[in-house]
Design a protein around this motif. Sequence first.
Motif, PDB file in Angstrom:
ATOM      1  N   PHE A  88      -7.530  -1.221  -2.206  1.00  0.00           N
ATOM      2  CA  PHE A  88      -7.643  -2.686  -2.160  1.00  0.00           C
ATOM      3  C   PHE A  88      -8.618  -3.549  -1.608  1.00  0.00           C
ATOM      4  O   PHE A  88      -9.423  -3.160  -1.084  1.00  0.00           O
ATOM      5  CB  PHE A  88      -6.303  -3.089  -1.144  1.00  0.00           C
ATOM      6  CG  PHE A  88      -4.996  -2.556  -1.482  1.00  0.00           C
ATOM      7  CD1 PHE A  88      -4.083  -3.195  -2.195  1.00  0.00           C
ATOM      8  CD2 PHE A  88      -4.694  -1.172  -1.367  1.00  0.00           C
ATOM      9  CE1 PHE A  88      -2.932  -2.879  -2.700  1.00  0.00           C
ATOM     10  CE2 PHE A  88      -3.378  -0.778  -1.852  1.00  0.00           C
ATOM     11  CZ  PHE A  88      -2.441  -1.542  -2.498  1.00  0.00           C
ATOM     12  N   ALA A 142       4.067   1.649  -1.135  1.00  0.00           N
ATOM     13  CA  ALA A 142       4.379   1.805  -2.735  1.00  0.00           C
ATOM     14  C   ALA A 142       3.231   2.170  -3.456  1.00  0.00           C
ATOM     15  O   ALA A 142       3.593   3.094  -4.574  1.00  0.00           O
ATOM     16  CB  ALA A 142       4.932   0.337  -3.364  1.00  0.00           C
ATOM     17  N   ALA A 143       2.261   1.784  -3.384  1.00  0.00           N
ATOM     18  CA  ALA A 143       0.893   2.197  -4.220  1.00  0.00           C
ATOM     19  C   ALA A 143       0.643   3.754  -4.223  1.00  0.00           C
ATOM     20  O   ALA A 143       0.131   4.255  -5.036  1.00  0.00           O
ATOM     21  CB  ALA A 143      -0.281   1.286  -3.864  1.00  0.00           C
ATOM     22  N   SER A 144       0.938   4.306  -2.982  1.00  0.00           N
ATOM     23  CA  SER A 144       0.726   5.589  -2.413  1.00  0.00           C
ATOM     24  C   SER A 144       1.935   6.599  -3.069  1.00  0.00           C
ATOM     25  O   SER A 144       1.929   7.793  -2.878  1.00  0.00           O
ATOM     26  CB  SER A 144       0.754   5.876  -1.159  1.00  0.00           C
ATOM     27  OG  SER A 144      -0.513   5.004  -0.561  1.00  0.00           O
ATOM     28  N   GLY A 145       3.039   5.902  -3.679  1.00  0.00           N
ATOM     29  CA  GLY A 145       4.133   6.840  -4.167  1.00  0.00           C
ATOM     30  C   GLY A 145       5.307   6.570  -3.356  1.00  0.00           C
ATOM     31  O   GLY A 145       6.277   7.491  -3.561  1.00  0.00           O
ATOM     32  N   ALA A 167       0.836  -1.422  -0.080  1.00  0.00           N
ATOM     33  CA  ALA A 167       0.097   0.117   0.069  1.00  0.00           C
ATOM     34  C   ALA A 167       0.877   1.154   0.002  1.00  0.00           C
ATOM     35  O   ALA A 167       0.492   2.264  -0.688  1.00  0.00           O
ATOM     36  CB  ALA A 167      -0.913   0.050   1.121  1.00  0.00           C
ATOM     37  N   HIS A 170       6.352   2.135  -7.050  1.00  0.00           N
ATOM     38  CA  HIS A 170       6.085   3.419  -6.532  1.00  0.00           C
ATOM     39  C   HIS A 170       6.108   4.752  -7.245  1.00  0.00           C
ATOM     40  O   HIS A 170       5.595   5.814  -6.982  1.00  0.00           O
ATOM     41  CB  HIS A 170       7.130   3.676  -5.411  1.00  0.00           C
ATOM     42  CG  HIS A 170       8.599   4.150  -5.772  1.00  0.00           C
ATOM     43  ND1 HIS A 170       9.513   3.319  -5.969  1.00  0.00           N
ATOM     44  CD2 HIS A 170       9.024   5.340  -6.058  1.00  0.00           C
ATOM     45  CE1 HIS A 170      10.692   3.694  -6.220  1.00  0.00           C
ATOM     46  NE2 HIS A 170      10.609   5.031  -6.337  1.00  0.00           N
ATOM     47  N   VAL A 225      -0.425  10.169   3.433  1.00  0.00           N
ATOM     48  CA  VAL A 225       0.795   9.300   2.741  1.00  0.00           C
ATOM     49  C   VAL A 225       0.475   9.278   1.631  1.00  0.00           C
ATOM     50  O   VAL A 225       1.007   9.257   0.425  1.00  0.00           O
ATOM     51  CB  VAL A 225       0.725   7.966   3.316  1.00  0.00           C
ATOM     52  CG1 VAL A 225       1.581   6.918   2.577  1.00  0.00           C
ATOM     53  CG2 VAL A 225       1.158   7.943   4.728  1.00  0.00           C
ATOM     54  N   ARG A 249      -7.355   8.239   0.496  1.00  0.00           N
ATOM     55  CA  ARG A 249      -5.877   8.203   0.406  1.00  0.00           C
ATOM     56  C   ARG A 249      -5.497   8.131  -1.250  1.00  0.00           C
ATOM     57  O   ARG A 249      -4.660   8.670  -1.502  1.00  0.00           O
ATOM     58  CB  ARG A 249      -5.515   6.897   0.953  1.00  0.00           C
ATOM     59  CG  ARG A 249      -4.221   6.811   0.971  1.00  0.00           C
ATOM     60  CD  ARG A 249      -3.648   5.808   1.607  1.00  0.00           C
ATOM     61  NE  ARG A 249      -3.969   4.348   0.892  1.00  0.00           N
ATOM     62  CZ  ARG A 249      -3.768   3.040   1.525  1.00  0.00           C
ATOM     63  NH1 ARG A 249      -3.050   2.911   2.775  1.00  0.00           N
ATOM     64  NH2 ARG A 249      -4.121   2.189   1.123  1.00  0.00           N
ATOM     65  N   THR A 253       3.111  12.067  -3.106  1.00  0.00           N
ATOM     66  CA  THR A 253       3.560  12.369  -4.465  1.00  0.00           C
ATOM     67  C   THR A 253       3.567  13.887  -4.616  1.00  0.00           C
ATOM     68  O   THR A 253       4.051  14.523  -5.672  1.00  0.00           O
ATOM     69  CB  THR A 253       3.201  11.375  -5.640  1.00  0.00           C
ATOM     70  OG1 THR A 253       1.869  11.690  -5.408  1.00  0.00           O
ATOM     71  CG2 THR A 253       3.837  10.246  -5.433  1.00  0.00           C
ATOM     72  N   ILE A 282       1.803   5.748  -9.386  1.00  0.00           N
ATOM     73  CA  ILE A 282       0.750   6.726  -8.797  1.00  0.00           C
ATOM     74  C   ILE A 282       1.141   7.995  -9.552  1.00  0.00           C
ATOM     75  O   ILE A 282       0.425   8.867  -9.752  1.00  0.00           O
ATOM     76  CB  ILE A 282       0.675   6.684  -7.392  1.00  0.00           C
ATOM     77  CG1 ILE A 282      -0.443   7.643  -6.944  1.00  0.00           C
ATOM     78  CG2 ILE A 282       2.102   7.498  -6.973  1.00  0.00           C
ATOM     79  CD1 ILE A 282      -0.579   7.462  -5.528  1.00  0.00           C
ATOM     80  N   PHE A 318      -2.768   1.945   6.680  1.00  0.00           N
ATOM     81  CA  PHE A 318      -1.760   1.963   7.550  1.00  0.00           C
ATOM     82  C   PHE A 318      -2.300   1.869   9.074  1.00  0.00           C
ATOM     83  O   PHE A 318      -2.699   3.014   9.482  1.00  0.00           O
ATOM     84  CB  PHE A 318      -0.880   3.082   7.477  1.00  0.00           C
ATOM     85  CG  PHE A 318      -0.466   3.260   5.924  1.00  0.00           C
ATOM     86  CD1 PHE A 318       0.298   2.188   5.298  1.00  0.00           C
ATOM     87  CD2 PHE A 318      -0.688   4.237   5.328  1.00  0.00           C
ATOM     88  CE1 PHE A 318       0.564   2.237   3.873  1.00  0.00           C
ATOM     89  CE2 PHE A 318      -0.388   4.374   3.627  1.00  0.00           C
ATOM     90  CZ  PHE A 318       0.188   3.517   3.116  1.00  0.00           C
TER      91      PHE A 318
END
Lengths: 362, 253
Positions: B84, A210-213, A208, B73, B101, B164, B105, B76, B90
């Motif tokens: 998911f 990594a999926a968020s960057g 998760a 990574h 989070v 998120r 980016t 995105i 988290f």
Amino acid sequence: MNRIRTAPPRYWLVALTLVFFLGFPTVISSFLASEWTQALILAIAIMGLNILVGYSGQLSLGHGAFMALGAYVSAILAHRYKMDYLVTVPIAAVFTGGVGFLFGIPALRLSPLYLALATFALAVVTPSLIKRPAGLTGGVQGILVLQPDPPDFAREAFAFVTGTAMTSDQWIYYITLLLAVVLFWLAWNLVRHRPGRAMRAIRDGEVAAAASGVNVAGYKTLAFGISAFYGGTAGSLFALSTGFISPDTFPVSLSIQLLVGAVVGGLASIPGPLLGAIFAFFLPIGSNQWVPSQTWLPDQITSTVKNAGPAVSYGVVLILIMMFAPNGIVGLLRSGYVILNRRLRGASDPKTGQMPPDPQTV
Amino acid sequence: MALLEVRELSVRFGGVVALDRVSFDVDAGQVVALIGPNGAGKTTLFNVITRVYRPSGGTVLVSGRSVQTIRSHHVIRHGLARTFQNVALFRSMTVLDNVLVGDHTQTRSGWLQASVPLPGAVAAESASRKRALEMIDFVGLGAHAERPVATLPFGFQKRVELARALVSKPRLLLLDEPAGGISHEEVDAMARLLRRVHTDLDVTMLLVEHHMAFVMGICDRVVVLDFGKKIAEGSPAEVQRNPAVIEAYLGAA
């Protein structure tokens, strides 16, 4: 003025703690001050370990090795190259941080248990590794470190408050305190901003994150580097405060002591490492001095307890903390505060109160 | 050029063929559903698109660029955000921190800027918080921003995950069972929320879902997978009448 009145209680706690640590050496002996110096040094090392284990979720059983590296870099620079010791502290810290960063790269490939084993191996081989290049490290003889005399301004200020002359130990205490405050402040900033959140995200779920960057590999190695930076600083100060280092200064048990302090204090918290360090430093000393004084006990039992006493009472306290404070001392204090707050104000805490009804906005 | 192009995509795990030469497009502005019985390969497809798995054959193009050339990574940053199947939040963090989070980016401040806090990092942080709080409001959790996510009911957690993903300003949102495991009323609320994501935030969506009324209510187009193969594609009404789809779901008549 209004800002002071409305400041959250934790700022008051920080201020009180600072005042305590600033004033403490003026009322205790120079010897006790040097003990507290070592507790503070331990706190710095544990903060580094806390960033690695608590925030980024990578277990290290070998952080004493980074302390050893920092200590030897400083001691060698000061002893062989006659550098001013205080100049060598940042050099040792940055060097150790770089080594930690490099160590973090192969660590990426290891599963958590194997990372624990690899770092443990590092702690085991450290004393032998130090002995090898005897020309550089002094081998088993170790290296003597000259302790600096306090400068005039500190000497005068201390004499003004206490009426006695400042010793080297007391001066080193204040240097350590200053660095500890700065490093804790840096850590606090780190963990509550973007990089700290990224580390915690990785700990909670790499996919998760990594999926968020979040660059998972990058932040994991970064955590290793920062953690080793703290360890190196602590090691460098440790050499200064003891005045002598040898391979036996950095046994495996030092690494274990650091981990115990990090866990007992409270992982992933800022005050945790300080409380954990005080615990991990003073409890073994305290239990060493603990001698049963009852005269009705047979001599044999007394001597057995005397011999086993330190280890046993240390172990018992550790087990009790694991049972009753699974989130460490900080976790215990926090839940105590929440309960007290609810009793006193009768208001439900936003974090534990009743769930409000579903939102009607969508 | 479509926003997402899946071309002849195959994934094999040992002897198991999870996806077998699947092709379809998602055009900008569409809401596409990916349906199929359990084990059809829907989540596998998501995991290939977001670089969790490597394909055994074929390609996935995002705005014409192969995702194989993008690091996981960085996906995105190319406008692809996802949720998911069983919620991957988290868990030790608050709602706000989780969404922050997701905003990772959108800001750049590194460890040095954050530690010392330089003015730039502080400004970026407060802008980031503002965006995160707006998005938390958007999904209807404004009152819960400071709560630890682990204390929230499952339906709320799904919205946190949505926030998120959305805070990164994606062009394409991949939703893995947005209506899975939540109550009847929450399903309706989620459908309304996703319609607003589509219209107000102008986000293209590809979603995996079992809840048929939900799919029919919000999707323009449906792609049906069965045992890793695409067996049908079309409007919701067309797909519902398709004999192959009926057979896959209900078994041969």
